[in-house]
Each structure stands twice: as C-alpha cells, then as structure tokens.
Design a protein around this motif. Structure first.
Motif, PDB file in Angstrom:
ATOM      1  N   ILE A 146     -64.309  -8.738  63.644  1.00 17.94           N
ATOM      2  CA  ILE A 146     -64.652 -10.105  64.039  1.00 17.94           C
ATOM      3  C   ILE A 146     -66.029 -10.480  63.495  1.00 17.94           C
ATOM      4  N   GLY A 150     -64.307 -12.336  60.790  1.00 16.06           N
ATOM      5  CA  GLY A 150     -63.567 -13.222  61.678  1.00 16.06           C
ATOM      6  C   GLY A 150     -62.088 -12.896  61.739  1.00 16.06           C
ATOM      7  N   THR A 201     -56.479 -12.749  70.621  1.00 16.74           N
ATOM      8  CA  THR A 201     -57.319 -13.231  69.524  1.00 16.74           C
ATOM      9  C   THR A 201     -57.642 -14.707  69.700  1.00 16.74           C
ATOM     10  N   ALA A 205     -61.300 -16.391  70.286  1.00 15.79           N
ATOM     11  CA  ALA A 205     -61.789 -17.463  69.407  1.00 15.79           C
ATOM     12  C   ALA A 205     -62.340 -18.618  70.234  1.00 15.79           C
ATOM     13  N   ARG A 210     -65.454 -20.174  67.565  1.00 16.06           N
ATOM     14  CA  ARG A 210     -65.224 -20.171  66.125  1.00 16.06           C
ATOM     15  C   ARG A 210     -63.820 -19.638  65.847  1.00 16.06           C
ATOM     16  N   PRO A 211     -63.224 -20.012  64.719  1.00 17.48           N
ATOM     17  CA  PRO A 211     -61.864 -19.556  64.433  1.00 17.48           C
ATOM     18  C   PRO A 211     -61.812 -18.077  64.128  1.00 17.48           C
ATOM     19  N   LEU A 212     -60.760 -17.446  64.606  1.00 17.45           N
ATOM     20  CA  LEU A 212     -60.461 -16.057  64.263  1.00 17.45           C
ATOM     21  C   LEU A 212     -59.048 -16.008  63.720  1.00 17.45           C
TER      22      LEU A 212
END
Length: 284
Positions: A146, A150, A201, A205, A210-212
């Motif tokens: 991550i 990410g 997940t 996020a 933030r996007p994962l």
C-alpha cells in the motif's frame, strides 16, 4: 496472579494491558524489552517455554495462565501444561483457532493445534480454549504494498472470512480469565461480518482517503511469496487454509464476543479506522 504469555503479540499484548489496568499481572517474555505493557503492576519474567527454570519462576504463585504458542515443531503446550500442573495452576486459558473444530481443516497448523488442545486436556489443569477466526490485523502485511504502490495483493480476493479484531479476542480471554464457570469450555470467536480481501481493500481506501487497487495472486505467486518468509510445511498450510476460505469455510459469524463481554464485536471498518496510521503515506 495471572500469567500472560505471548504478550508481544496482537492478542497477548491486549490481554496483558487489560489485566494490568485492573491489578497485578505477570508476563513471560523471551525479550522483555519488547513489551509495550509496563507499569508498577506488571512483572516481567525473562525466558522461553523451553527453559523450565524460567517457567517455574513465572508460574510461582500463579492461579491462571493465558497461553499463546505458535511453533509447529516445539512441544510448548506440553511444557507449559506440565509445569502448570506441578505449580498448582487452577485455570489454563489457551489461544487456539476456530479451524480445530472444523472436520475439513487438515493443514499442518490446525493439526498441531488440535494436538496441543488434547495435550492440555490430558494435563489435569482445568482449561478453556479461545478459538478465534483470522485476525483483522493480518492485513498489516499489506502495508508495504500500500505504501509503495497503492496495491493490495492476495489470494482469492472475493472469498469471505468472518475475521475478528484482536481486541475483541482479548476481551473474551480476559472475561474467561477473571470470571467463573468457563472451565472445560471452548469458545469460537469471530467478527460481526464475513468480508473479502477485495472489500477490505475498499474499506482501507476509504479510511486512507486515496484509491487502492486489488490484485489477485495466483497460487504459485502466493506460494513463492510465502516461501520467502516461512518453511515449506508452514507455507503449504497457509495455502491449504486459503483454499478452505475460498470454498466458504470461514464465513460463519458467531455471537461469542457480544454474549460474553456485553459489547458488540468490532467490524473491519472500525479496525481499519483505528489503524490507518500503520499503512502510512503513499511513497513517491
């Protein structure tokens, strides 16, 4: 006096902290300097299970023991149970695993824990088994991926598991250690929902803001990654366990946390919110 082992681990640390907040507690630790639970009511004994002298010192005057073992080869449960019986311990509470009561679970780790439970039953010390499902804290292994890119990589992204917050497992253990009438009982402990790695997940996020991206591993890639960290038999046991999860064997939710502690089991989103800092900032 209650003796806590495994006090540098996810559950043992919480058990020791809860007990220390209410009264004196003794801790057996291979490396006492790593203990995060400290204070005037915490007595640390340096030693390991294979050191009978250290075990005897740790067990002197103890009425109850919280036992955590994880070696697939060392007879640590037998060592502690034998020493506990000779020391006059009145209650041994063992952290086991939910899979031991499931007929289809035949991986190495589960078989070892079944044998360990039987060893404790035969020791003559009154016992209780606390059998949790997968810990939510296992997702901390995703933190490097991550932080670096990410990305979360895992097997069987859509397979559900009723994972449990280690704090809730500790609450059950402390209730058993400090209460009455639990001898000869085994308590399965799960979280309040079955959730997949892909869903975990997404929740991480949201918490991180933030996007994962989730990437599903194939078996051979997962096996290679496991072999970099574990011996072959242990790596294979993890793979077998993952296959059982993919087949739905770990999705059952049980109400033990609420029934014993009076507080609802925490969902994964709560664990994620409380541990967001462990996943850090995205590296450039």
């Amino acid at each position: 006096m209650i003796l806590v082992t495994g006090a540098t681990g996810a559950v043992g640390r919480e058990v020791a902290g809860r007990l220390a907040a209410a009264g004196p507690v003794r801790v057996l630790a291979r490396r006492p300097e790593r203990l995060t639970v400290r204070g005037p009511g915490v007595e640390a004994v340096a030693g390991e299970y294979g050191d009978r002298g250290a075990l005897d010192r740790a067990l002197k005057g103890v009425t109850s023991v919280f036992l955590v073992t994880n070696s697939p080869t060392e007879p640590d449960d037998e060592r502690v149970a034998t020493a506990s019986a000779e020391a006059g311990v009145r209650h041994l509470v063992k952290l086991s695993m939910m899979a031991v009561e499931e007929p289809g679970a035949e991986d190495l780790i589960t078989r070892v824990q079944r044998r360990n439970e039987q060893t404790i039953r035969e020791s003559g010390v009154p016992w209780t088994f606390v059998r949790p499902r997968t810990f939510m804290s296992n997702t901390l292994s995703w933190a490097p991926g991550i932080r670096s890119s990410g990305v979360v990589r895992a097997l069987h992204g859509d397979a559900p598991v009723a994972c449990v917050d280690p704090r809730d497992v500790a609450a059950v253990a402390v209730h058993v250690l400090t209460g009455t009438g639990h001898e000869g009982r085994a308590y399965a402990v799960s979280g309040p929902e079955a959730i997949s790695a892909r869903e975990q997940t997404a929740q991480l996020a949201r918490e991180l803001g933030r996007p994962l991206r989730f990437e599903e591993l194939d078996r051979e890639t997962a096996r290679t990654a496991l072999l970099a960290r574990y011996p072959v038999p242990v790596a294979e046991a993890f793979l077998e366990s993952a296959e059982r999860q993919s087949a739905g064997a770990k999705a059952a939710v049980v109400p033990t946390v609420g029934e014993l502690t009076g507080a609802a089991a925490r969902p994964f989103r709560t664990w994620a919110a409380d541990h967001r800092d462990a996943f850090g900032e995205l590296n450039p």
